[in-house]
Scaffold this motif. Sequence first.
Motif, PDB file in Angstrom:
ATOM      1  N   LYS A   1      19.394  10.557  -3.191  1.00 35.77           N
ATOM      2  CA  LYS A   1      20.411   9.583  -2.798  1.00 35.77           C
ATOM      3  C   LYS A   1      20.099   8.208  -3.374  1.00 35.77           C
ATOM      4  O   LYS A   1      19.004   7.676  -3.207  1.00 35.77           O
ATOM      5  CB  LYS A   1      20.475   9.481  -1.278  1.00 35.77           C
ATOM      6  CG  LYS A   1      21.712   8.771  -0.752  1.00 35.77           C
ATOM      7  CD  LYS A   1      22.939   9.626  -0.962  1.00 35.77           C
ATOM      8  CE  LYS A   1      24.159   9.075  -0.252  1.00 35.77           C
ATOM      9  NZ  LYS A   1      25.339   9.928  -0.432  1.00 35.77           N
ATOM     10  N   LYS A   2      21.095   7.617  -4.060  1.00 37.83           N
ATOM     11  CA  LYS A   2      20.938   6.274  -4.620  1.00 37.83           C
ATOM     12  C   LYS A   2      22.112   5.397  -4.208  1.00 37.83           C
ATOM     13  O   LYS A   2      23.145   5.887  -3.757  1.00 37.83           O
ATOM     14  CB  LYS A   2      20.828   6.337  -6.147  1.00 37.83           C
ATOM     15  CG  LYS A   2      19.521   6.933  -6.638  1.00 37.83           C
ATOM     16  CD  LYS A   2      19.349   6.745  -8.138  1.00 37.83           C
ATOM     17  CE  LYS A   2      17.992   7.273  -8.598  1.00 37.83           C
ATOM     18  NZ  LYS A   2      17.775   7.051 -10.051  1.00 37.83           N
ATOM     19  N   PHE A   3      21.910   4.086  -4.382  1.00 32.97           N
ATOM     20  CA  PHE A   3      22.877   3.116  -3.906  1.00 32.97           C
ATOM     21  C   PHE A   3      23.416   2.276  -5.053  1.00 32.97           C
ATOM     22  O   PHE A   3      23.011   2.399  -6.196  1.00 32.97           O
ATOM     23  CB  PHE A   3      22.234   2.172  -2.883  1.00 32.97           C
ATOM     24  CG  PHE A   3      21.743   2.861  -1.644  1.00 32.97           C
ATOM     25  CD1 PHE A   3      22.577   3.015  -0.549  1.00 32.97           C
ATOM     26  CD2 PHE A   3      20.453   3.355  -1.566  1.00 32.97           C
ATOM     27  CE1 PHE A   3      22.132   3.638   0.593  1.00 32.97           C
ATOM     28  CE2 PHE A   3      19.993   3.986  -0.425  1.00 32.97           C
ATOM     29  CZ  PHE A   3      20.835   4.128   0.655  1.00 32.97           C
ATOM     30  N   GLY A   4      24.302   1.356  -4.687  1.00 30.08           N
ATOM     31  CA  GLY A   4      24.786   0.321  -5.583  1.00 30.08           C
ATOM     32  C   GLY A   4      25.133  -0.892  -4.752  1.00 30.08           C
ATOM     33  O   GLY A   4      25.247  -0.816  -3.531  1.00 30.08           O
ATOM     34  N   GLY A   5      25.276  -2.038  -5.389  1.00 24.73           N
ATOM     35  CA  GLY A   5      25.689  -3.237  -4.668  1.00 24.73           C
ATOM     36  C   GLY A   5      24.549  -4.009  -4.050  1.00 24.73           C
ATOM     37  O   GLY A   5      23.376  -3.853  -4.406  1.00 24.73           O
TER      38      GLY A   5
ATOM     39  N   ASN B   1       0.815  -1.217   0.000  1.00 25.19           N
ATOM     40  CA  ASN B   1       0.000   0.000   0.000  1.00 25.19           C
ATOM     41  C   ASN B   1       0.850   1.270   0.000  1.00 25.19           C
ATOM     42  O   ASN B   1       0.380   2.325  -0.448  1.00 25.19           O
ATOM     43  CB  ASN B   1      -0.931  -0.001   1.215  1.00 25.19           C
ATOM     44  CG  ASN B   1      -1.987  -1.086   1.138  1.00 25.19           C
ATOM     45  OD1 ASN B   1      -2.385  -1.493   0.042  1.00 25.19           O
ATOM     46  ND2 ASN B   1      -2.456  -1.564   2.283  1.00 25.19           N
ATOM     47  N   ASP B   2       2.096   1.184   0.530  1.00 26.68           N
ATOM     48  CA  ASP B   2       2.932   2.379   0.582  1.00 26.68           C
ATOM     49  C   ASP B   2       3.824   2.542  -0.642  1.00 26.68           C
ATOM     50  O   ASP B   2       4.695   3.407  -0.670  1.00 26.68           O
ATOM     51  CB  ASP B   2       3.778   2.389   1.861  1.00 26.68           C
ATOM     52  CG  ASP B   2       4.708   1.195   1.978  1.00 26.68           C
ATOM     53  OD1 ASP B   2       4.623   0.294   1.116  1.00 26.68           O
ATOM     54  OD2 ASP B   2       5.523   1.158   2.922  1.00 26.68           O
ATOM     55  N   GLU B   3       3.639   1.694  -1.648  1.00 27.37           N
ATOM     56  CA  GLU B   3       4.351   1.842  -2.921  1.00 27.37           C
ATOM     57  C   GLU B   3       3.410   2.453  -3.956  1.00 27.37           C
ATOM     58  O   GLU B   3       2.204   2.199  -3.947  1.00 27.37           O
ATOM     59  CB  GLU B   3       4.867   0.488  -3.417  1.00 27.37           C
ATOM     60  CG  GLU B   3       5.837  -0.209  -2.470  1.00 27.37           C
ATOM     61  CD  GLU B   3       7.200   0.450  -2.425  1.00 27.37           C
ATOM     62  OE1 GLU B   3       7.482   1.307  -3.302  1.00 27.37           O
ATOM     63  OE2 GLU B   3       7.990   0.116  -1.518  1.00 27.37           O
ATOM     64  N   GLN B   4       3.962   3.242  -4.861  1.00 25.70           N
ATOM     65  CA  GLN B   4       3.133   3.968  -5.819  1.00 25.70           C
ATOM     66  C   GLN B   4       2.655   3.101  -6.970  1.00 25.70           C
ATOM     67  O   GLN B   4       1.670   3.442  -7.637  1.00 25.70           O
ATOM     68  CB  GLN B   4       3.897   5.176  -6.367  1.00 25.70           C
ATOM     69  CG  GLN B   4       4.214   6.225  -5.314  1.00 25.70           C
ATOM     70  CD  GLN B   4       4.935   7.427  -5.887  1.00 25.70           C
ATOM     71  OE1 GLN B   4       5.404   7.396  -7.025  1.00 25.70           O
ATOM     72  NE2 GLN B   4       5.027   8.493  -5.116  1.00 25.70           N
TER      73      GLN B   4
ATOM     74  N   PRO C   1      14.556   6.553  -0.259  1.00 20.67           N
ATOM     75  CA  PRO C   1      13.206   6.322   0.250  1.00 20.67           C
ATOM     76  C   PRO C   1      12.730   4.882   0.047  1.00 20.67           C
ATOM     77  O   PRO C   1      12.101   4.303   0.943  1.00 20.67           O
ATOM     78  CB  PRO C   1      12.356   7.317  -0.561  1.00 20.67           C
ATOM     79  CG  PRO C   1      13.299   8.413  -0.913  1.00 20.67           C
ATOM     80  CD  PRO C   1      14.604   7.728  -1.163  1.00 20.67           C
ATOM     81  N   ALA C   2      13.048   4.285  -1.107  1.00 15.16           N
ATOM     82  CA  ALA C   2      12.635   2.901  -1.362  1.00 15.16           C
ATOM     83  C   ALA C   2      13.336   1.947  -0.403  1.00 15.16           C
ATOM     84  O   ALA C   2      12.729   0.998   0.109  1.00 15.16           O
ATOM     85  CB  ALA C   2      12.932   2.514  -2.804  1.00 15.16           C
TER      86      ALA C   2
END
Length: 382
Positions: free
Chosen positions: A343-347, A251-254, A317-318
């Motif tokens: 802000k984004k990630f990797g790995g 429900n909290d995902e778009q 946020p995800a």
Amino acid sequence: MKSDQQRLKALLSTTQRTAEDEAWLQSYLQNTDAAELRELSQELFEQHLEQHQPLPAVTTARMWEHIRERTEPANAPVRRNSNIYWWAAAAAAVLAITAYPLLTRQHKKPAAMAHIIQPAGNKAVLTLADGSKVTLSDTGNQVIKTGNLAIEQHEGELQYRSKQVDPTAFNVLETPRGGVFQVTLPDGTHVWLNAASSLKYPVTFTDKRMVTLNGQAYFEIAPDARHPFFVQVADMEVQVLGTSFDVMAYNDEQQIHTTLVSGAVRVLQHNNSTLLQPGQQSRLDPATGNISVLAANVDQVLAWRNGKFELENTDLPAFLRQLARWYDIDIRINASATAVAAKKFGGQIGRDMNLQDVMKILELYDIQCRLENRTLTVVSVQ
């Protein structure tokens, strides 16, 4: 004269190397064993952590690749690395694999400090057709009998055994935040239920096999050409044509994501319909009813089922929403909304780490957090 260990340590701790140094380093890493690399990497991390500095990017990249090659099976998925976030991804990966015992030893808090928050485990609540509820635990082994229905629990999985059961009777399997569970349905279909999810299903199937999902689940459908299988998600329906696939519908995902691994599925919503091929993902926007189809990163989609947080190109946020469901915590944002969104990630990191150690990895990405009781506050993001 320096020993091989001393020379290796000196070269790995700097990016200022000659061509001769590089040739020696490459030869050494190709011929040494993984145990020696692990021991040295832990020692290097210990020194750099004491100085509150991550290892140089080239160091973590080289060490991680050689440790991975020597310790992972040949068919293990190759980790993808973004050029933009490479140094942080490599540092997080090596930290999670080689320095986890070190972190827990160095940063162990006194008993009076915050309680260690453990990762999710096998736990759920089963609601039977008569409304009674059965709590399912990680180590439970039992047979639940109701009428002609026998439900066997073997630790984190349910299996149905039924004879002449009322076809209008339904069960509901619900996982809380911080819980996962599996169920083998009466037709042999196997379902992995992620945290904070629920699955409603009949205790016996008739002509149309239909279940209702809220949250996220991975399905391996028992083939039966005469009896199609359907997954109902809000006002969307997935028609299954003998296959394995993942549906993410929190429900909290778009958006609602349906990812096909094998076989074929048709995604339907009112008058919209699309047929997926293996390796494709549909994304439904419930607000507009629009369905888009794109190529899926199946490894990334199924990381949760394989015990991983897949962070490749994942925004903060995800990831925070995943942490909230997995560790049963509340999230509070005190940092800049613009910085958090960007802000984004990797790995990739394991989901078997406690929350405090995940916070240490977030620090490598310049994300400062504070944990009070079961509330994780993001204080700053750089």
